[in-house]
Design a protein around this motif. Structure first.
Motif, short mmCIF file in Angstrom:
data_model
loop_
_atom_site.label_atom_id
_atom_site.label_comp_id
_atom_site.label_asym_id
_atom_site.label_seq_id
_atom_site.Cartn_x
_atom_site.Cartn_y
_atom_site.Cartn_z
N THR A 91 38.27 51.06 32.46
CA THR A 91 39.27 51.98 33.02
C THR A 91 39.45 51.72 34.51
OG1 THR A 91 38.54 53.64 31.41
CG2 THR A 91 39.89 54.40 33.26
N VAL A 92 40.69 51.40 34.91
CA VAL A 92 40.94 51.04 36.30
C VAL A 92 40.96 52.29 37.18
CG1 VAL A 92 42.59 49.99 37.91
CG2 VAL A 92 42.25 49.01 35.62
N LEU A 93 40.15 52.25 38.24
CA LEU A 93 40.13 53.34 39.21
C LEU A 93 40.99 53.02 40.43
CD1 LEU A 93 36.30 54.24 39.21
CD2 LEU A 93 38.16 55.46 38.06
N TYR A 94 40.98 51.74 40.82
CA TYR A 94 41.75 51.31 41.99
C TYR A 94 42.07 49.83 41.83
CZ TYR A 94 42.84 50.04 46.81
OH TYR A 94 43.45 49.56 47.93
N SER A 95 43.27 49.45 42.18
CA SER A 95 43.64 48.04 42.09
C SER A 95 44.35 47.61 43.36
CB SER A 95 44.54 47.80 40.87
OG SER A 95 45.76 48.53 41.01
N VAL A 101 39.12 47.64 40.47
CA VAL A 101 37.81 48.29 40.38
C VAL A 101 37.84 49.24 39.19
CG1 VAL A 101 36.14 49.78 41.52
CG2 VAL A 101 37.45 48.11 42.85
N THR A 102 36.91 49.06 38.26
CA THR A 102 36.91 49.88 37.04
C THR A 102 35.77 50.90 37.06
OG1 THR A 102 35.47 48.32 35.86
CG2 THR A 102 37.85 47.93 35.75
N GLN A 103 35.95 51.91 36.24
CA GLN A 103 34.92 52.95 36.14
C GLN A 103 33.62 52.36 35.58
OE1 GLN A 103 36.24 56.39 33.97
NE2 GLN A 103 34.17 57.24 33.78
N GLU A 104 33.76 51.49 34.59
CA GLU A 104 32.58 50.85 34.02
C GLU A 104 31.92 49.91 35.04
OE1 GLU A 104 35.46 51.18 32.66
OE2 GLU A 104 35.13 52.31 30.81
N VAL A 106 31.82 50.32 38.32
CA VAL A 106 31.06 51.15 39.28
C VAL A 106 29.70 51.50 38.69
CG1 VAL A 106 30.99 53.35 40.47
CG2 VAL A 106 33.14 52.07 40.34
N ARG A 107 29.71 51.94 37.43
CA ARG A 107 28.44 52.33 36.80
C ARG A 107 27.51 51.13 36.66
NH1 ARG A 107 26.02 52.48 31.86
NH2 ARG A 107 24.72 54.31 31.41
#
Length: 267
Positions: A91-95, A101-104, A106-107
């Motif tokens: 899931t894209v948080l910022y592009s 940058v994806t949620q997965e 980051v984790r």
């Protein structure tokens, strides 16, 4: 920065971890490093964090010294985080253009960075709480069964311990050479990568000469004291597992069992 590297340094003390048999601490470190890769869930990482905090408190090593051991490797930790941020699909948080940058990401990046931090802290605790002589004896004892297969256990243990012992010394020597060359007008912080690589030559040459000189002095000193390896060697104090060591083994096995159970149940 070079003088901030704490790996290989011993912090004298009388804590419970200091008094443990060096073989216990070596086996615990290897087991703990392996168990880190069992952790996947957030609860597993919280358990690892709590366990390491308890170890640091029991060892009575100053917190600043533990954090200082992380300082030289922060770039590797940051690079690990950055790679996972932009390479993990999800899931894209910022592009920004082709970079997303994806949620997965980051984790995954935070968890992988945490693994590196755990590895560094546990490895540092081993050398902080174990003198070089005890570390040599512990490694040699653990490698003794492999002598039947021709493994030079004593020589290998001595080589590993000497290498570990001389890491801080060589770093101090490198820092001294850099300061001396900087005082002569050398610039190590600007220019292209090729230019910076060329500027490193005035550092590497005297550093290698110094390392060989120290190795020659150490060999001469050992020969002068009739050092002939581990053949026929006796010890003033024989290593022996006591109640605290068996308790440490039990705690280690229980903790690894907990991580394994969390992984199998997906929690």
């Amino acid at each position: 920065m070079l003088t901030d590297i704490m790996l290989g340094q011993y912090f004298p003390g009388d804590s419970l971890i200091h008094r443990l048999d060096p073989r216990t601490k070596i086996l615990f470190t290897l087991s703990f490093i392996s168990s880190i890769f069992l952790a996947e869930s957030s609860f597993s990482y919280l358990s690892l964090t709590a366990f390491i905090v308890i170890l640091v408190l029991i060892s009575r090593i100053p917190l600043g010294m533990v954090l200082k051991s992380l300082k030289p490797l922060w770039m590797i930790v940051a690079l690990t985080l950055a790679i996972h941020l932009v390479t993990t699909p999800g899931t894209v948080l910022y592009s920004w253009g082709p970079v997303a940058v994806t949620q997965e990401g980051v984790r995954q990046g935070l968890l992988m960075s945490a693994r590196l931090v755990f590895l560094i802290i546990v490895s540092s605790l081993l050398t902080f709480t174990t003198s070089p002589i005890a570390l040599t004896d512990g490694i040699e004892q653990l490698l003794t069964p492999f002598k039947k297969f021709g493994l030079p256990a004593h020589e290998l243990a001595m080589m590993m311990t000497i290498a570990l012992r001389f890491i801080p010394t060589l770093l101090e020597e490198t820092d001294r050479i850099i300061k001396a060359q900087t005082a002569r007008g050398a610039d190590f912080t600007s220019g292209s990568i090729i230019r910076r690589a060329k500027n490193m030559v005035p550092i590497l040459v005297p550093l290698f000469i110094s390392a060989f000189r120290r190795a020659d002095e150490l060999a001469t000193a050992m020969e002068a004291r009739c050092y002939r390896g581990g053949e026929g060697r006796t010890r003033m104090k024989e290593m022996m597992f006591d109640r605290a060591d068996w308790l440490a083994f039990a705690v280690t096995i229980a903790f690894i069992g907990l991580l394994l159970a969390l992984r199998l149940t997906g929690r």
